[in-house]
Design an enzyme around this catalytic site. Structure first.
Site, mmCIF file in Angstrom:
data_model
loop_
_atom_site.group_PDB
_atom_site.id
_atom_site.type_symbol
_atom_site.label_atom_id
_atom_site.label_comp_id
_atom_site.label_asym_id
_atom_site.label_seq_id
_atom_site.Cartn_x
_atom_site.Cartn_y
_atom_site.Cartn_z
ATOM 1 C CB SER A 56 -7.064 -3.272 9.958
ATOM 2 O OG SER A 56 -7.770 -4.423 9.596
ATOM 3 C CB ILE A 86 -0.973 -0.008 1.204
ATOM 4 C CG1 ILE A 86 -1.762 -1.324 1.228
ATOM 5 C CG2 ILE A 86 -1.937 1.180 1.136
ATOM 6 C CD1 ILE A 86 -2.566 -1.554 2.491
ATOM 7 C CE LYS A 145 -2.281 -2.277 11.303
ATOM 8 N NZ LYS A 145 -1.257 -1.303 10.887
ATOM 9 C CG ASN A 150 -10.457 -7.908 2.780
ATOM 10 O OD1 ASN A 150 -11.165 -7.381 3.637
ATOM 11 N ND2 ASN A 150 -9.997 -9.130 2.899
ATOM 12 C CE1 TYR A 184 -1.844 -6.047 10.909
ATOM 13 C CE2 TYR A 184 -4.046 -6.993 10.937
ATOM 14 C CZ TYR A 184 -3.148 -6.083 10.433
ATOM 15 O OH TYR A 184 -3.552 -5.202 9.476
ATOM 16 C CG ASN A 223 -3.831 -11.517 2.736
ATOM 17 O OD1 ASN A 223 -2.715 -11.042 2.927
ATOM 18 N ND2 ASN A 223 -4.764 -11.488 3.653
ATOM 19 N NE ARG A 283 -7.926 -17.335 7.107
ATOM 20 C CZ ARG A 283 -7.462 -16.454 6.231
ATOM 21 N NH1 ARG A 283 -6.374 -16.739 5.515
ATOM 22 N NH2 ARG A 283 -8.062 -15.303 6.042
ATOM 23 C CD GLU A 284 -8.165 -21.066 15.938
ATOM 24 O OE1 GLU A 284 -7.360 -21.961 15.601
ATOM 25 O OE2 GLU A 284 -8.104 -20.420 17.007
ATOM 26 N N GLY A 285 -10.635 -17.903 13.306
ATOM 27 C CA GLY A 285 -10.565 -16.448 13.454
ATOM 28 C C GLY A 285 -11.268 -15.677 12.351
ATOM 29 C CG ASP A 286 -11.188 -16.424 8.046
ATOM 30 O OD1 ASP A 286 -10.359 -15.537 8.319
ATOM 31 O OD2 ASP A 286 -11.048 -17.212 7.094
HETATM 32 N N1 UFG Z 1 -9.600 -17.307 1.939
HETATM 33 C C1 UFG Z 1 -9.738 -18.548 1.373
HETATM 34 N N2 UFG Z 1 -8.609 -19.198 0.963
HETATM 35 C C2 UFG Z 1 -7.356 -18.658 1.094
HETATM 36 C C3 UFG Z 1 -7.237 -17.380 1.664
HETATM 37 C C4 UFG Z 1 -8.377 -16.745 2.081
HETATM 38 O O1 UFG Z 1 -10.843 -19.087 1.240
HETATM 39 O O2 UFG Z 1 -6.385 -19.315 0.707
HETATM 40 C C5 UFG Z 1 -10.813 -16.593 2.368
HETATM 41 C C6 UFG Z 1 -10.805 -16.231 3.844
HETATM 42 O O3 UFG Z 1 -11.310 -17.301 4.599
HETATM 43 C C7 UFG Z 1 -11.680 -14.980 3.850
HETATM 44 C C8 UFG Z 1 -11.415 -14.340 2.491
HETATM 45 O O4 UFG Z 1 -10.858 -15.360 1.685
HETATM 46 O O5 UFG Z 1 -13.027 -15.349 3.905
HETATM 47 C C9 UFG Z 1 -10.416 -13.204 2.578
HETATM 48 O O6 UFG Z 1 -9.258 -13.641 3.259
HETATM 49 P P1 UFG Z 1 -7.931 -12.769 3.341
HETATM 50 O O7 UFG Z 1 -6.942 -13.553 4.136
HETATM 51 O O8 UFG Z 1 -7.529 -12.334 1.993
HETATM 52 O O9 UFG Z 1 -8.396 -11.470 4.126
HETATM 53 P P2 UFG Z 1 -9.006 -11.326 5.588
HETATM 54 O O10 UFG Z 1 -10.318 -10.666 5.408
HETATM 55 O O11 UFG Z 1 -8.976 -12.573 6.360
HETATM 56 O O12 UFG Z 1 -7.901 -10.399 6.258
HETATM 57 C C10 UFG Z 1 -7.747 -9.094 5.839
HETATM 58 C C11 UFG Z 1 -6.305 -8.614 6.056
HETATM 59 C C12 UFG Z 1 -5.965 -8.515 7.513
HETATM 60 C C13 UFG Z 1 -7.006 -7.758 8.257
HETATM 61 C C14 UFG Z 1 -8.368 -8.312 7.961
HETATM 62 C C15 UFG Z 1 -9.438 -7.472 8.586
HETATM 63 O O13 UFG Z 1 -5.387 -9.494 5.460
HETATM 64 O O14 UFG Z 1 -4.744 -7.814 7.630
HETATM 65 O O15 UFG Z 1 -8.614 -8.318 6.570
HETATM 66 O O16 UFG Z 1 -10.664 -8.123 8.534
HETATM 67 F F1 UFG Z 1 -6.780 -7.817 9.586
#
Ligand code: UFG
Length: 338
Positions: free
Chosen positions: A125, A13, A154, A179, A150, A199, A295-298
């Site tokens: 974020s 970014i 923030k 995102n 992380y 990501n 995925r944990e935490g999603d």
């Molecule tokens: N996903 C998949 N497969 C992958 C990777 C991701 O299915 O291999 C899914 C995740 O489960 C999620 C979506 O794609 O549903 C987006 O995942 P990302 O990892 O790309 O992004 P996140 O929303 O999990 O995380 C992003 C930033 C973090 C920030 C977060 C805030 O990477 O830095 O948003 O919600 F903290």
């Protein structure tokens, strides 16, 4: 000509924001410790804008070096990107995350204060909202306990800045990114994930390029129309422009409070399966993927209410998801050839 310090200015970014700053007539000095970026990005920025930004390799945890930097450079404002950003890694290495993301912010603020620099844009974020109770997420939504160190950096970062603004009469804007994806139209700068991408979009493009065998879709049993999780994917160039809008608001004294925060997203929610379909359509590539467990935490769903950013920052995302995915794909193809 106003001079702006961009910390982490060679990152994903950061580099796009440097380009937009230069295009808007700002003089830029970058500091970056190169821990998650490459020095070649400096040349790529120069190729795009025709202006080589000043650069110093500097780790913001080195307090004395930070002091020396500010004694030498007179800047009018700071955009602070430099931070560790891997959610999973932060769970394994919390102290490194707190030391780097919080320690460096404190040193930076101290030096800004010592040198009467009172304009700061902070890279925050949407993770601060966790799973919000209602969608789209407005800035009034309460922050939730962070899911990871992380995310906590923030939240704590915003608190530190808010308190500093109050105590020392500083002005700051935290931008809560949704995102960020995509690459610059020139395809000279883009995301450079180290190792296996965490990501979604870099994993998608690397799978299409044959670097990864198969994309895992994390969960199809969410309470969403197609069962996969929903996010607000924003083109990194649009996101970069939001920083210029925030900076201008501060420099022109248009901010109504010392500390303000804004969501930066498109306002559109897209599911993982929709991302796959759209990517296949605009790239013409078939994507290998399988559904696996969550995925944990999603969280289930997050997309921004953008009205505050539209009205107060006079900023709005302009690029489409297709443009963003196509630019990410072109960037991937270019890197494969290198
Ligand atoms: N996903 C998949 N497969 C992958 C990777 C991701 O299915 O291999 C899914 C995740 O489960 C999620 C979506 O794609 O549903 C987006 O995942 P990302 O990892 O790309 O992004 P996140 O929303 O999990 O995380 C992003 C930033 C973090 C920030 C977060 C805030 O990477 O830095 O948003 O919600 F903290």
């Amino acid at each position: 000509m106003k001079k702006i310090l961009v910390t982490g200015g060679l990152g994903f970014i950061g580099s796009h924001t440097v380009v937009e700053l230069q295009k808007s007539g700002f003089d830029v000095v970058i500091i970056d410790d190169l821990s998650n970026s490459k020095i070649e990005v400096l040349d790529s920025i120069t190729e795009i804008t025709g202006i080589k930004p000043e650069f110093q390799k500097l780790d913001l945890r080195e307090k004395t070096e930070v002091q020396n930097f500010f004694s030498k450079h007179k800047v009018d404002g700071v955009i602070h990107f430099a931070a560790f950003k891997a959610v999973g890694e932060s769970v394994q290495k919390p102290l490194e995350y707190y030391e780097n993301n919080i320690g460096s912010l404190v040193y930076l603020l101290q030096e800004m204060r010592n040198h009467n620099i009172d304009n700061l844009i902070f890279s925050s974020s949407c993770t601060v909202y966790g799973q919000a109770n209602s969608l789209p997420i407005t800035e009034n939504a309460p922050t939730k306990p962070a899911e990871s160190p992380y995310g906590n950096t923030k939240q704590i970062g915003e608190e530190i800045i808010k308190e500093s603004c109050k105590a020392y009469n500083m002005n700051a804007i935290a931008l809560r990114y949704f995102n960020p994806i995509g690459a610059h139209d020139s395809i000279k700068i883009g995301e450079l994930p180290i190792g296996v991408p965490q990501n979604l979009i870099p994993y998608v493009t690397q799978t299409a390029a044959g670097i990864r065998e198969e994309l895992s879709v994390f969960g199809d049993d969410y309470d969403t129309p197609d069962g996969t999780a929903i996010r607000d994917y924003i083109h990194v160039v649009d996101l970069a422009k939001a920083h210029i809008a925030g900076l201008n608001r501060l420099l022109q004294n248009k901010n109504s409070k010392g500390f303000e925060y804004y969501n930066v997203g498109t306002g559109i929610g897209t599911s993982v399966l929709e991302i796959i379909k759209t990517f296949e359509k605009c790239s013409g590539e078939k994507l290998n993927y399988k559904i696996v467990g969550r995925r944990e935490g999603d969280i289930t769903s997050a997309y921004a209410s953008t009205s505050n950013a539209n009205d107060e920052l006079n900023w709005k995302a302009e690029k489409s998801l297709e443009e963003a995915l196509l630019s990410a794909w072109k960037w991937q193809q270019k890197r494969k050839q290198e």
